[in-house]
Scaffold this motif. Structure first.
Motif, mmCIF file in Angstrom:
data_model
loop_
_atom_site.group_PDB
_atom_site.id
_atom_site.type_symbol
_atom_site.label_atom_id
_atom_site.label_comp_id
_atom_site.label_asym_id
_atom_site.label_seq_id
_atom_site.Cartn_x
_atom_site.Cartn_y
_atom_site.Cartn_z
ATOM 1 N N VAL A 439 0.776 -1.246 0.027
ATOM 2 C CA VAL A 439 0.094 -0.080 -0.013
ATOM 3 C C VAL A 439 0.984 1.324 -0.024
ATOM 4 O O VAL A 439 0.733 2.293 -0.623
ATOM 5 C CB VAL A 439 -0.936 0.005 1.293
ATOM 6 C CG1 VAL A 439 -1.548 1.473 1.398
ATOM 7 C CG2 VAL A 439 -1.950 -1.361 0.930
ATOM 8 N N ARG A 440 1.914 1.182 0.847
ATOM 9 C CA ARG A 440 2.669 2.478 0.961
ATOM 10 C C ARG A 440 3.571 2.781 -0.157
ATOM 11 O O ARG A 440 3.844 3.704 -0.666
ATOM 12 C CB ARG A 440 3.750 2.327 2.320
ATOM 13 C CG ARG A 440 3.130 2.311 3.479
ATOM 14 C CD ARG A 440 4.107 2.316 4.502
ATOM 15 N NE ARG A 440 3.471 2.854 5.867
ATOM 16 C CZ ARG A 440 4.028 3.320 6.726
ATOM 17 N NH1 ARG A 440 5.161 4.069 6.721
ATOM 18 N NH2 ARG A 440 3.234 3.751 8.027
ATOM 19 N N VAL A 441 4.040 1.667 -1.065
ATOM 20 C CA VAL A 441 4.793 1.770 -2.206
ATOM 21 C C VAL A 441 3.904 2.484 -3.237
ATOM 22 O O VAL A 441 4.376 3.310 -3.925
ATOM 23 C CB VAL A 441 5.482 0.355 -2.814
ATOM 24 C CG1 VAL A 441 5.997 0.474 -4.001
ATOM 25 C CG2 VAL A 441 6.398 -0.087 -1.639
ATOM 26 N N ARG A 442 2.840 1.725 -3.510
ATOM 27 C CA ARG A 442 1.718 2.226 -4.583
ATOM 28 C C ARG A 442 1.388 3.777 -4.172
ATOM 29 O O ARG A 442 1.335 4.546 -5.231
ATOM 30 C CB ARG A 442 0.470 1.499 -4.517
ATOM 31 C CG ARG A 442 0.702 0.017 -4.969
ATOM 32 C CD ARG A 442 -0.552 -0.699 -4.963
ATOM 33 N NE ARG A 442 -0.599 -2.094 -5.496
ATOM 34 C CZ ARG A 442 -0.552 -2.258 -6.788
ATOM 35 N NH1 ARG A 442 -1.035 -1.314 -7.628
ATOM 36 N NH2 ARG A 442 -0.520 -3.751 -7.353
ATOM 37 N N ARG A 443 1.252 3.922 -3.042
ATOM 38 C CA ARG A 443 0.602 5.274 -2.708
ATOM 39 C C ARG A 443 1.736 6.489 -2.883
ATOM 40 O O ARG A 443 1.632 7.393 -3.364
ATOM 41 C CB ARG A 443 0.299 5.732 -1.290
ATOM 42 C CG ARG A 443 -0.369 6.847 -0.687
ATOM 43 C CD ARG A 443 -1.264 6.874 0.658
ATOM 44 N NE ARG A 443 -0.393 6.268 1.557
ATOM 45 C CZ ARG A 443 -0.728 5.359 2.517
ATOM 46 N NH1 ARG A 443 -2.106 4.838 2.544
ATOM 47 N NH2 ARG A 443 -0.156 4.852 3.372
ATOM 48 N N VAL A 476 11.403 8.037 0.205
ATOM 49 C CA VAL A 476 11.488 8.698 1.491
ATOM 50 C C VAL A 476 10.086 8.933 1.835
ATOM 51 O O VAL A 476 9.642 8.734 3.324
ATOM 52 C CB VAL A 476 12.008 10.150 1.525
ATOM 53 C CG1 VAL A 476 11.771 10.766 2.644
ATOM 54 C CG2 VAL A 476 13.516 9.960 1.174
ATOM 55 N N LEU A 477 9.084 9.165 1.115
ATOM 56 C CA LEU A 477 7.543 9.384 1.536
ATOM 57 C C LEU A 477 6.912 7.908 1.871
ATOM 58 O O LEU A 477 5.865 8.020 2.754
ATOM 59 C CB LEU A 477 6.801 9.825 0.107
ATOM 60 C CG LEU A 477 7.299 11.249 -0.332
ATOM 61 C CD1 LEU A 477 6.352 11.654 -1.500
ATOM 62 C CD2 LEU A 477 7.033 12.354 0.706
ATOM 63 N N ALA A 478 7.323 6.984 1.360
ATOM 64 C CA ALA A 478 6.725 5.830 1.920
ATOM 65 C C ALA A 478 7.195 5.508 3.198
ATOM 66 O O ALA A 478 6.392 4.509 3.781
ATOM 67 C CB ALA A 478 7.621 4.741 1.030
ATOM 68 N N MET A 479 8.159 6.256 4.004
ATOM 69 C CA MET A 479 8.262 6.135 5.508
ATOM 70 C C MET A 479 7.127 6.845 6.056
ATOM 71 O O MET A 479 6.843 6.931 7.371
ATOM 72 C CB MET A 479 9.746 6.605 5.842
ATOM 73 C CG MET A 479 10.670 6.021 5.037
ATOM 74 S SD MET A 479 11.439 4.522 5.914
ATOM 75 C CE MET A 479 11.976 5.174 7.429
#
Length: 604
Positions: A439-443, A476-479
């Motif tokens: 989910v985080r990678v896609r977003r 960075v945003l995925a964190m």
């Protein structure tokens, strides 16, 4: 001096980076090469000293074919190339050894090498830096060492590939001064740049698009073609933008690429006008109100009397203090004997702010940024993030999930075999489930404008330069940080890509992210930031809203900085007697509005 005849080149055997380029550069000419990212500028530059040779066509330097191995030494002795990223060019531990490297390989006598090193470092404003370690220099200082290394070879041709991208305003002005002096002495200059003000000073401008020459001619002919340049991801110089904005408001002026000429024409139209368009009290009130609002917000990062030194020991620092102090560098602005990279810094970053960091090369911006998530720790003082002292190892580890740091060249953070794995690296290390990681990678890829379906399985090293930067940013945003810290995020991007990238950052800020951004672009800081902190020799020199900071042009010039282009032109017009209120922070449209009002009033 240089002749390219129908030059074609491909890195992968399929897509042509250069596609039928034919041009000639005369001995002693100053040529500027423009183009969007991926247009072929750097590829062409590397052909000019035989680092690359054409797949088809021919390049000759002084009549010597670059494809003939017999002539490579002579060609590279004659054509000095400065790369875009200085880390790709520095080879030695100490500054003087790095600058001496080229002359040594040319077989120059040792006594002459020492003289050349001194002269070259003087040219770039790094006198007394001979014994400094190259790894401890700032990005801009490294770039100047790379330039000095080429100048020390006394080339006939100087090729600069985005060599001013990491320089502060005074550094860029210093580089242009050196180029003009060398050009006046007969050296051929080829400058690849995205700065239109630099292009305006050349003899001829060549614009590349997808490996082909799209435009060519004198700066006045090429740089005023706003619609064509916009389609090529470029922009016109600020003075020309002002002229075009005035014409759109019904003012009969000629847009000029030379700022001095544009200012003179406008001032001539307003000779004798004594009444101004009014003061900027409303703007000041709004600015002050914003500042009060931010002061009430919760602090998420605070620096308390922070000092930091890269020196290894107190003994070394004490010895350095006992040395005779070097004279200040009037042109470039560095103190080679500075002990502290940061000295007694007190700065607070509040939740929801967009804070800009400005300062001359070596002022401490990158060092300050590296303290924000515990990459380095203060020599004295303390950094507190969300109430925790980052000197505590556990606190520092926790804060790294809240404060995301994007380096000067984000694409250098890439390392994994696929885009997916690169972006997923942080969330996986935080222990999230495979579903949450997905989910985080896609977003995060969606946030930066990259297609998950098209790119997730690709190698990040197959992406274009702009896509690589976005991919690193997505990692960075995925964190899902609460604070995003960016060190020169738009350096090296063409105008269209820079605007797009900064708009992306502004959008994230509007969604609630706290942003800290270091930049040498005063225009970018004025356009996007709530507050600007100015560093000078490791200390806080000034802090306030963009209006508070950028209406103090004289003070900023004193520390090697400038003001946004529109403000610079407003100050120049005011100095010529045009009644503009320079306590107001202008953009091009606002300046055009006030000038048009004055001109129409004078006509009545």
């Amino acid at each position: 001096m240089i002749c390219c005849d129908n030059v074609c080149y491909s890195y992968d055997g399929r897509t042509r980076a250069l596609d039928g380029v034919s041009l000639s550069i005369e001995d002693g000419e100053f040529v500027c090469i423009l183009g969007g990212n991926g247009s072929g500028k750097s590829t062409l530059a590397k052909h000019l000293n035989a680092l690359l040779v054409p797949d088809e066509g021919r390049v000759t330097v002084m009549g010597l074919d670059t494809a003939d191995p017999e002539y490579v030494y002579d060609i590279r002795s004659a054509v000095g190339l400065v790369f875009q990223n200085p880390d790709d060019q520095l080879v030695a531990t100490l500054v003087e050894d790095d600058v001496a490297f080229g002359p040594e390989n040319l077989g120059i006598e040792p006594a002459q090498i020492s003289e050349r090193v001194r002269d070259a470092l003087r040219e770039v404003g790094l006198m007394s830096f001979e014994r400094h370690e190259t790894h401890a220099l700032s990005g801009g200082q490294k770039q100047r060492v790379a330039i000095a290394g080429v100048l020390a070879m006394h080339p006939k041709v100087l090729v600069l590939d985005e060599a001013s991208a990491m320089l502060d305003p005074r550094g860029r002005a210093g580089l242009m001064r050196v180029c003009r002096e060398l050009h006046a002495q007969g050296m051929t200059i080829v400058m690849v740049t995205h700065f239109m003000e630099e292009a305006a000073l050349s003899d001829r401008v060549i614009v590349l698009d997808r490996g082909r020459i799209a435009l060519e001619g004198a700066p006045a002919d090429v740089l005023a073609r706003a619609e064509v340049l916009e389609r090529l991801d470029l922009e016109v110089p600020p003075s020309c933008r002002l002229g075009l904005a005035l014409r759109s408001r019904g003012v009969d002026v000629t847009p000029h690429v030379d700022e001095g000429t544009m200012i003179a024409e406008i001032a001539g139209m307003l000779d004798g006008v004594s009444c101004g368009p009014g003061d900027a009290s409303d703007a000041a009130s709004a600015s002050d109100a914003d500042a009060v609002s931010q002061d009430r917000a919760e602090a998420c990062l605070s620096f308390e009397h922070v000092s930091y030194s890269y020196e290894a020991s107190v003994r070394e620092r004490a010895a350095k203090r006992r040395r005779p102090r070097a004279k200040k560098q009037a042109v470039w602005g560095n103190d080679p004997d500075a002990v502290w990279a940061l000295h007694n810094v007190d700065v607070t970053i509040r939740r929801g702010e967009f804070v800009g960091l400005a300062g001359h090369t070596g002022s401490g911006k990158s060092t300050l940024i590296q303290h924000m998530n515990g990459l380095v720790h203060p020599t004295m003082g303390r950094v507190v993030a969300y109430g925790e002292n980052l000197a505590d190892r556990r606190a520092s580890a926790r804060i790294k999930t809240k404060v995301g740091l994007v380096f000067q060249y984000p694409e250098h953070q890439l390392f994994a075999t696929t885009v997916y794995d690169d972006v997923a690296f942080g969330p996986r290390n935080l222990g999230f489930s495979a579903d949450e990681v997905d989910v985080r990678v896609r977003r995060s890829l969606e946030q930066v404008g990259l297609s998950f379906d098209e790119l997730a399985g690709k190698s990040p090293f197959e992406l274009s330069g702009g896509q690589q930067r976005r991919c690193a940013f997505a990692g960075v945003l995925a964190m899902e940080p609460e604070v995003l810290v960016l060190d020169e995020p738009a350096a090296g991007l063409d105008p269209a890509a820079r605007h797009e990238f900064l708009q992306l950052i502004a959008g994230l800020h509007e969604q609630g992210l706290t942003v800290v951004m270091s930049s040498h672009s005063m225009d970018d800081l004025a356009a996007y930031c709530d507050r600007v902190v100015v560093l000078n020799e490791g200390s806080v020199f000034m802090s306030g809203t963009p209006r508070d900071v950028f209406t103090q042009a004289d003070r900023l010039r004193g520390v090697g900085l400038g003001v946004p282009a529109a403000q610079r032109m407003a100050c120049a017009l005011a100095a010529r007697g045009v009644p503009l209120t320079t306590s107001r922070l202008y953009d091009v449209d606002g300046l055009a509005d006030d000038i048009a009002l004055l001109i129409k009033g004078a006509a009545r």
